[in-house]
Scaffold this motif. Structure first.
Motif: not given
Length: 681
Positions: A478-479, A501-502, A517-518, A637-638
């Motif tokens: 998760i980092d 972000e997982i 998978l992210t 995402h940005f």
């Protein structure tokens, strides 16, 4: 001049209406021996003559674009000019009493010539047999005993071309110099070059244009025409990758499970079963009620009442939603509930649909006992329960399904022994259990799933990781780092409290590791009061306007889903109002990339802040590289972080790529940027 020529289909109806009206009034005058209509006839003739001349001129200009059958065009053109000339003659004779004996015969001749011009015009547009087609015997549908026996081009691909493409690419109307009525013509291509590149779908012109946004003038089929479905595009891509074969059967081709599932929906079995039933069409009111509930309704065949229902929403259907299917239970033959949660009562509703032929329950919560609800489905021949929890108990129930022809069991809890018993009970049943156990070691396990009840959150979010295969080990981070076997192993659901972000992947004995998978789950720091766009998005991709950027509703990988704002060859500037001065330190934008449809991620964005909405100060700038190869539709995402700043108004300038890169199949063409959410923390 080209624009004036393209007005011809609109203008040509005016002389037809005015001149025929004048002729009918002339007949009325002669029948009743009454001259009261004489001035009205003169007026209609004047309008008809003027519009005939204008229509003939525009038709001549349109003909110079080419793409029409020369013989039909010649007849239509000269009869159209003849109509204009005769209209002038009739108008002149109408005002010359001395030439009365020539007037009515000339009028009658003009109507005959007008009728001929209209007939040949219709033949140019719809084909030379358009008028007589209703009196001809319908083409006998070819009976195909099984998918394996079907010829790839003749039975699968060519019917798609006939239905969606041939109307504009046939001998009587070869738009762009392209004909699609035979493989020889397809291989010749058109004015733009090769129609396809064998074994290379990405560089095949017709598939590139099929993926263009609907508003793009090069999109094929053009806007307003019957569009290719996603399944049809997949079949066309598969055919091209297979070498665009003409005489090859499906059994001789490499067919993925996904393509096989699509093929079963297109190939009609030798015994049509439910399709031979005589039922009425469902009411438009009932179909619209299902669409509003979340079902996508598609007709199985043209001019036939039978339909497929596909659940399209992310949340599962309620029993009330499923009960709506009873309104079309006679017409409903295919039902797709992929990935939903099903209760016992919901399954009983489905089991009472009398004409159900194909049922897709893959990745649902169905249990073995719930399958009993389907035992009275007389026509059910296809059942997909891939990646569900059913076991051998379900197979015992299925032994009673004598009409079942295809069953998909991959990644279920059934055993080899149970499948063997079912096969013995139903020897004609095709059972797909996936990859043979002896070669599992060469196959990567499927990626785990990240399950949450929402994609954005305000306080905390419960995260659950799942996999369809038992005994699969799931590792996650998760980092922002890539997970490996030393990362945290998933044991139970956990909470996240900030934008996270997982990344996850799966391991199982005897299999290769899954891909990673992210997924990004943003925390909504502040409610944005208002958003203002400096320029409106494209009409077709306008979503809910600026509200789409702050409504916390994520768009999908389908850019047509109505949640995206799309801009072609244009940067995006949006001003946000937080309602009051607030501490902020992060801005996140969500965007879409689909290179085949000319959609690219932003090349960067700037963040400016203000207390009064007048004077803005730039506090952050981000830049991103352009994609260097084709990619499927992807969400990302940005984010930019900056020192904590007090501001009420935030201006975000999103920079588009503006045009396609040089490696693209259409280098330099205008590109799009698609955005859907902007978050502030």
């Amino acid at each position: 001049m080209e624009f004036f020529g393209r007005l011809h289909p609109l203008l040509l109806h005016l002389p037809i209406g005015f001149l025929l009206l004048a002729f009918l009034m002339e007949l009325k005058n002669r029948w009743s021996k009454n001259q009261d209509l004489r001035s009205a006839i003169s007026f209609a003739l004047s309008l008809g003559t003027l519009s005939a001349v204008v229509a003939a001129a525009s038709g001549y200009l349109l003909s110079r674009e080419g793409g029409y059958d020369k013989e039909l065009l010649s007849w239509h053109q000269w009869l159209g000019i003849g109509t204009a000339v005769l209209a002038i003659v009739v108008k002149v004779l109408h005002s010359m009493p001395a030439a009365a004996k020539f007037y009515f015969p000339s009028f009658g001749l003009m109507v005959l010539v007008l009728s001929g011009a209209g007939h040949y015009g219709g033949s140019l547009t719809h084909g030379s047999d358009f008028l007589t087609a209703p009196f001809e015997e319908e083409e006998v549908e070819k009976v195909i005993a099984s998918v394996d026996e079907a010829l790839v081009f003749e039975d699968i691909i060519q019917p798609i071309f006939k239905k969606k493409c041939v109307a504009c690419h046939k001998p009587s109307k070869s738009k762009g110099g392209l004909l699609l009525t035979s493989m020889e013509e397809i291989e010749e291509g058109g004015d733009s070059g090769a129609f396809l590149v064998k074994s290379n779908a990405a560089n095949s012109l017709f598939l590139q244009r099929a993926h263009l946004p609907l508003e793009d003038k090069k999109h094929m089929p053009p806007k307003g025409k019957l569009q290719l479905t996603e399944e049809e595009i997949q079949l066309l891509e598969w055919w091209v990758e297979e070498g665009a074969v003409t005489q090859q059967a499906v059994a001789q081709s490499e067919v993925s499970e996904e393509i096989e599932i699509i093929l079963t929906q297109y190939i009609q079995p030798a015994s049509r079963g439910v399709l031979d039933l005589k039922v009425d069409f469902a009411s438009e009111r009932h179909l619209n009620a299902l669409k509003n509930a979340g079902f996508d309704i598609e007709f199985v065949e043209a001019k036939k009442p039978f339909v497929s229902a596909i659940w399209k929403r992310k949340n599962s259907p309620t029993n009330a939603d499923l009960k709506l299917l009873k309104k079309i239970d006679e017409q409903l033959i295919n039902l797709d509930l992929n990935g939903v949660e099903l209760s016992g009562s919901g399954m009983r509703i489905i089991g009472n649909l009398p004409h159900l032929q194909k049922l897709f329950l893959q990745k649902t919560t169905i249990t073995s006992d719930q399958l009993q609800a389907l035992q009275n489905t007389e026509y059910l021949s296809y059942l997909n329960v891939y990646e569900t929890a059913i076991d051998d108990k379900a197979l015992v129930h299925l032994e009673q399904f004598k009409q079942l022809k295809k069953l998909f069991l991959w990644q279920t809890k059934t055993t080899t022994e149970g499948v063997a018993d079912l096969q013995q009970a139903l020897p004609n049943l095709y059972i797909n259990t996936g990859v043979a156990a002896s070669i599992f070691g060469d196959v990567a396990i499927e990626m785990p799933r990240i399950v949450t009840d929402k994609e954005m959150f305000t306080d905390s979010l419960l995260v659950e990781l799942k996999h369809g295969l038992p005994d699969t080990r799931i590792y996650y981070t998760i980092d922002g780092s890539q997970p490996d076997s030393t990362s945290s192993r998933y044991e139970k659901p956990f909470f996240i409290h900030t934008s996270t972000e997982i990344s996850v992947f799966g391991q199982k004995e005897g299999w290769q590791d899954s891909e990673v998978l992210t997924q990004f789950f943003p925390k909504v720091g502040y409610e944005i009061v208002a958003a203002d766009l400096s320029a409106p998005p494209a009409t077709a991709y306008g979503g809910d306007g600026s509200q789409s950027l702050i409504d916390l509703k994520k768009g999908t990988t389908d850019f047509r889903d109505g949640r995206w704002l799309g801009y072609e060859r244009q940067h995006v500037e949006v001003q946000l109002d937080l309602g009051k001065a607030t501490d902020i330190s992060r801005v996140t934008i969500s965007a879409l990339e689909d290179t085949g449809s000319y959609i690219f991620f932003p090349r960067g964005f700037d963040v400016l802040v203000s207390q009064d909405g007048q004077k803005f100060q730039k506090i952050a700038t981000e830049s991103y590289p352009t994609a260097n190869e084709p990619s499927p539709s992807t969400l990302d995402h940005f984010t930019t972080d900056f020192p904590t700043t007090v501001a009420r108004f935030i201006k975000v300038n999103i920079k588009s790529q503006l045009k396609n890169p040089q490696w693209h199949a259409a280098p330099g063409a205008p590109s799009w940027v698609f955005v859907d959410e902007i978050l502030v923390e």
